[in-house]
Design a protein around this motif. Structure first.
Motif, PDB file in Angstrom:
ATOM      1  N   ASN A  26      -7.087   9.611   1.591  1.00  0.00           N
ATOM      2  CA  ASN A  26      -6.005   9.788   1.075  1.00  0.00           C
ATOM      3  C   ASN A  26      -4.980   9.790   1.331  1.00  0.00           C
ATOM      4  O   ASN A  26      -4.262   9.194   0.891  1.00  0.00           O
ATOM      5  CB  ASN A  26      -6.695  11.901   0.674  1.00  0.00           C
ATOM      6  N   LEU A  27      -5.453   9.746   2.604  1.00  0.00           N
ATOM      7  CA  LEU A  27      -4.034   9.124   3.824  1.00  0.00           C
ATOM      8  C   LEU A  27      -4.056   7.685   3.937  1.00  0.00           C
ATOM      9  O   LEU A  27      -2.909   7.494   3.419  1.00  0.00           O
ATOM     10  CB  LEU A  27      -4.734   9.985   5.278  1.00  0.00           C
ATOM     11  N   LYS A  28      -5.203   6.717   3.801  1.00  0.00           N
ATOM     12  CA  LYS A  28      -5.343   5.792   3.602  1.00  0.00           C
ATOM     13  C   LYS A  28      -4.640   5.477   2.062  1.00  0.00           C
ATOM     14  O   LYS A  28      -3.425   4.764   2.670  1.00  0.00           O
ATOM     15  CB  LYS A  28      -6.434   4.823   3.230  1.00  0.00           C
ATOM     16  N   THR A  29      -5.149   5.690   1.514  1.00  0.00           N
ATOM     17  CA  THR A  29      -4.253   5.459   0.312  1.00  0.00           C
ATOM     18  C   THR A  29      -2.848   5.787   0.456  1.00  0.00           C
ATOM     19  O   THR A  29      -2.108   5.311  -0.389  1.00  0.00           O
ATOM     20  CB  THR A  29      -4.828   6.440  -1.482  1.00  0.00           C
ATOM     21  N   ARG A  30      -2.195   7.367   0.418  1.00  0.00           N
ATOM     22  CA  ARG A  30      -0.890   7.216   0.755  1.00  0.00           C
ATOM     23  C   ARG A  30       0.159   6.433   1.575  1.00  0.00           C
ATOM     24  O   ARG A  30       0.694   6.234   1.556  1.00  0.00           O
ATOM     25  CB  ARG A  30      -1.025   9.139   1.068  1.00  0.00           C
ATOM     26  N   ALA A  31      -0.600   5.574   2.615  1.00  0.00           N
ATOM     27  CA  ALA A  31       0.180   4.339   3.429  1.00  0.00           C
ATOM     28  C   ALA A  31       0.731   3.488   2.662  1.00  0.00           C
ATOM     29  O   ALA A  31       1.124   3.065   2.662  1.00  0.00           O
ATOM     30  CB  ALA A  31      -0.931   4.866   4.861  1.00  0.00           C
ATOM     31  N   LYS A  32      -1.044   3.123   2.195  1.00  0.00           N
ATOM     32  CA  LYS A  32      -0.389   1.581   1.239  1.00  0.00           C
ATOM     33  C   LYS A  32       0.856   2.013   0.179  1.00  0.00           C
ATOM     34  O   LYS A  32       1.539   0.871   0.295  1.00  0.00           O
ATOM     35  CB  LYS A  32      -2.007   1.247   0.580  1.00  0.00           C
ATOM     36  N   VAL A  33       0.337   3.441  -0.394  1.00  0.00           N
ATOM     37  CA  VAL A  33       1.082   3.368  -1.637  1.00  0.00           C
ATOM     38  C   VAL A  33       2.334   3.838  -0.640  1.00  0.00           C
ATOM     39  O   VAL A  33       4.129   2.777  -1.604  1.00  0.00           O
ATOM     40  CB  VAL A  33       1.125   4.943  -2.121  1.00  0.00           C
ATOM     41  N   LEU A  34       3.197   4.305   0.297  1.00  0.00           N
ATOM     42  CA  LEU A  34       4.335   3.942   0.851  1.00  0.00           C
ATOM     43  C   LEU A  34       4.767   3.065   1.450  1.00  0.00           C
ATOM     44  O   LEU A  34       5.686   2.852   1.450  1.00  0.00           O
ATOM     45  CB  LEU A  34       4.701   5.402   1.902  1.00  0.00           C
ATOM     46  N   ILE A  35       4.022   2.728   2.093  1.00  0.00           N
ATOM     47  CA  ILE A  35       3.887   1.023   2.025  1.00  0.00           C
ATOM     48  C   ILE A  35       4.852   0.138   1.236  1.00  0.00           C
ATOM     49  O   ILE A  35       5.907  -0.930   1.634  1.00  0.00           O
ATOM     50  CB  ILE A  35       3.083   0.433   2.977  1.00  0.00           C
ATOM     51  N   PHE A  36       3.888  -0.123   0.253  1.00  0.00           N
ATOM     52  CA  PHE A  36       4.433  -0.467  -1.051  1.00  0.00           C
ATOM     53  C   PHE A  36       5.339  -0.056  -1.636  1.00  0.00           C
ATOM     54  O   PHE A  36       6.364  -1.171  -2.317  1.00  0.00           O
ATOM     55  CB  PHE A  36       3.049  -0.786  -2.114  1.00  0.00           C
ATOM     56  N   GLU A 164      -2.719  -8.947  -6.634  1.00  0.00           N
ATOM     57  CA  GLU A 164      -1.112  -7.786  -6.474  1.00  0.00           C
ATOM     58  C   GLU A 164      -1.282  -7.242  -7.857  1.00  0.00           C
ATOM     59  O   GLU A 164      -1.232  -5.549  -7.204  1.00  0.00           O
ATOM     60  CB  GLU A 164       0.134  -8.839  -5.691  1.00  0.00           C
ATOM     61  N   ILE A 165      -1.501  -7.198  -8.598  1.00  0.00           N
ATOM     62  CA  ILE A 165      -1.753  -6.692 -10.306  1.00  0.00           C
ATOM     63  C   ILE A 165      -2.877  -5.436 -10.007  1.00  0.00           C
ATOM     64  O   ILE A 165      -1.929  -4.080  -9.698  1.00  0.00           O
ATOM     65  CB  ILE A 165      -2.227  -7.321 -11.164  1.00  0.00           C
ATOM     66  N   ARG A 166      -3.655  -6.015  -9.515  1.00  0.00           N
ATOM     67  CA  ARG A 166      -4.919  -4.851  -8.804  1.00  0.00           C
ATOM     68  C   ARG A 166      -4.373  -3.775  -8.536  1.00  0.00           C
ATOM     69  O   ARG A 166      -4.564  -2.664  -8.137  1.00  0.00           O
ATOM     70  CB  ARG A 166      -6.333  -6.079  -9.530  1.00  0.00           C
ATOM     71  N   ASN A 167      -4.147  -4.138  -6.838  1.00  0.00           N
ATOM     72  CA  ASN A 167      -3.186  -3.536  -5.761  1.00  0.00           C
ATOM     73  C   ASN A 167      -2.397  -2.579  -6.080  1.00  0.00           C
ATOM     74  O   ASN A 167      -2.840  -1.209  -5.927  1.00  0.00           O
ATOM     75  CB  ASN A 167      -3.197  -4.234  -4.406  1.00  0.00           C
ATOM     76  N   VAL A 168      -1.384  -3.424  -6.839  1.00  0.00           N
ATOM     77  CA  VAL A 168      -0.093  -1.860  -7.396  1.00  0.00           C
ATOM     78  C   VAL A 168      -0.524  -1.478  -8.341  1.00  0.00           C
ATOM     79  O   VAL A 168      -0.285  -0.023  -8.774  1.00  0.00           O
ATOM     80  CB  VAL A 168       1.142  -3.036  -8.012  1.00  0.00           C
ATOM     81  N   LEU A 170      -3.726   0.073  -8.854  1.00  0.00           N
ATOM     82  CA  LEU A 170      -4.625   1.228  -7.688  1.00  0.00           C
ATOM     83  C   LEU A 170      -3.037   1.961  -7.539  1.00  0.00           C
ATOM     84  O   LEU A 170      -3.890   3.428  -7.099  1.00  0.00           O
ATOM     85  CB  LEU A 170      -5.599   0.669  -6.790  1.00  0.00           C
ATOM     86  N   LEU A 171      -2.835   1.285  -6.350  1.00  0.00           N
ATOM     87  CA  LEU A 171      -1.490   2.385  -6.164  1.00  0.00           C
ATOM     88  C   LEU A 171      -0.724   3.025  -7.035  1.00  0.00           C
ATOM     89  O   LEU A 171      -0.806   3.919  -6.431  1.00  0.00           O
ATOM     90  CB  LEU A 171      -0.274   1.290  -4.956  1.00  0.00           C
ATOM     91  N   CYS A 172       0.030   2.610  -7.905  1.00  0.00           N
ATOM     92  CA  CYS A 172       0.251   3.421  -9.143  1.00  0.00           C
ATOM     93  C   CYS A 172      -0.341   4.461  -9.493  1.00  0.00           C
ATOM     94  O   CYS A 172      -0.592   5.735  -9.374  1.00  0.00           O
ATOM     95  CB  CYS A 172       0.582   2.735 -10.017  1.00  0.00           C
TER      96      CYS A 172
END
Length: 196
Positions: A26-36, A164-168, A170-172
């Motif tokens: 969860n922390l890693k996901t949150r960090a990636k989302v925040l950075i993006f 990038e689409i796949r990552n975004v 997932l981040l979404c």
């Protein structure tokens, strides 16, 4: 309702998760989302959706650019392969045509594959040259090299966007889950405060 940035800025605050590994994920996901979100100046879900749509449009445009380049490369490869067959087997075909008709049959039996490759190449080149007599081999090779380089650069961008689409996406999904958790937890906290 809190903004995505305000929700995501609470990354350090751990949720009640089942285990330590889930907290880390969860922390890693949150960090990636925040950075993006910060890198793209996104503060709400509609901006995130717009960003995804923009990336998808660019991805589709690249795909549309790649298709005709690939078709032309296939055509050039065929042109050059047929011209190579023409050059390689012309001597044998010329010798075959100069032979006495009685000797042609035995010669043909021995070199039929090469003779047929030459004849096919000759027909192919006649059809594409539209009456021109000079084969533009060097022009074809130069165009093939230029298009190969161009295709490579397009494909590089294409696969970067695909990632990038796949990552975004997932981040979404991660951001949406976090927003739901935050919205779900907020009323409970208010009720606890009101009860005290």
């Amino acid at each position: 309702m809190p903004t995505m940035i305000s929700v995501m800025s609470n990354i350090a605050v751990g949720k009640d998760t089942n285990n330590r590994w889930q907290k880390i994920v969860n922390l890693k996901t949150r960090a990636k989302v925040l950075i993006f979100l910060q890198n793209n100046n996104i503060s709400d879900m509609s901006q995130l959706v717009n960003k995804i749509e923009s990336i998808n449009e660019e991805y589709k445009e690249l795909a549309d650019k790649i298709k005709p380049v690939e078709r032309r490369l296939v055509t050039l490869t065929q042109h050059l392969a047929q011209y190579e067959n023409y050059k390689t087997h012309k001597t044998i075909y010329d010798k075959y045509k100069q032979l006495n008709p009685k000797k042609q049959e035995a010669f043909y039996d021995k070199y039929s594959e090469k003779i047929e490759l030459f004849k096919t190449a000759q027909q192919y080149l006649t059809a594409i040259m539209n009456g021109k007599t000079t084969i533009p081999e060097k022009a074809w090779q130069a165009e093939q090299q230029k298009l190969t380089t161009y295709r490579f650069s397009l494909c590089e961008k294409y696969y970067e966007l695909k990632d990038e689409i796949r990552n975004v996406e997932l981040l979404c999904k991660g951001a949406d889950n976090i927003m739901r958790e935050e919205a779900r937890d907020t009323p409970v906290r208010k009720q606890v405060v009101e009860l005290e």
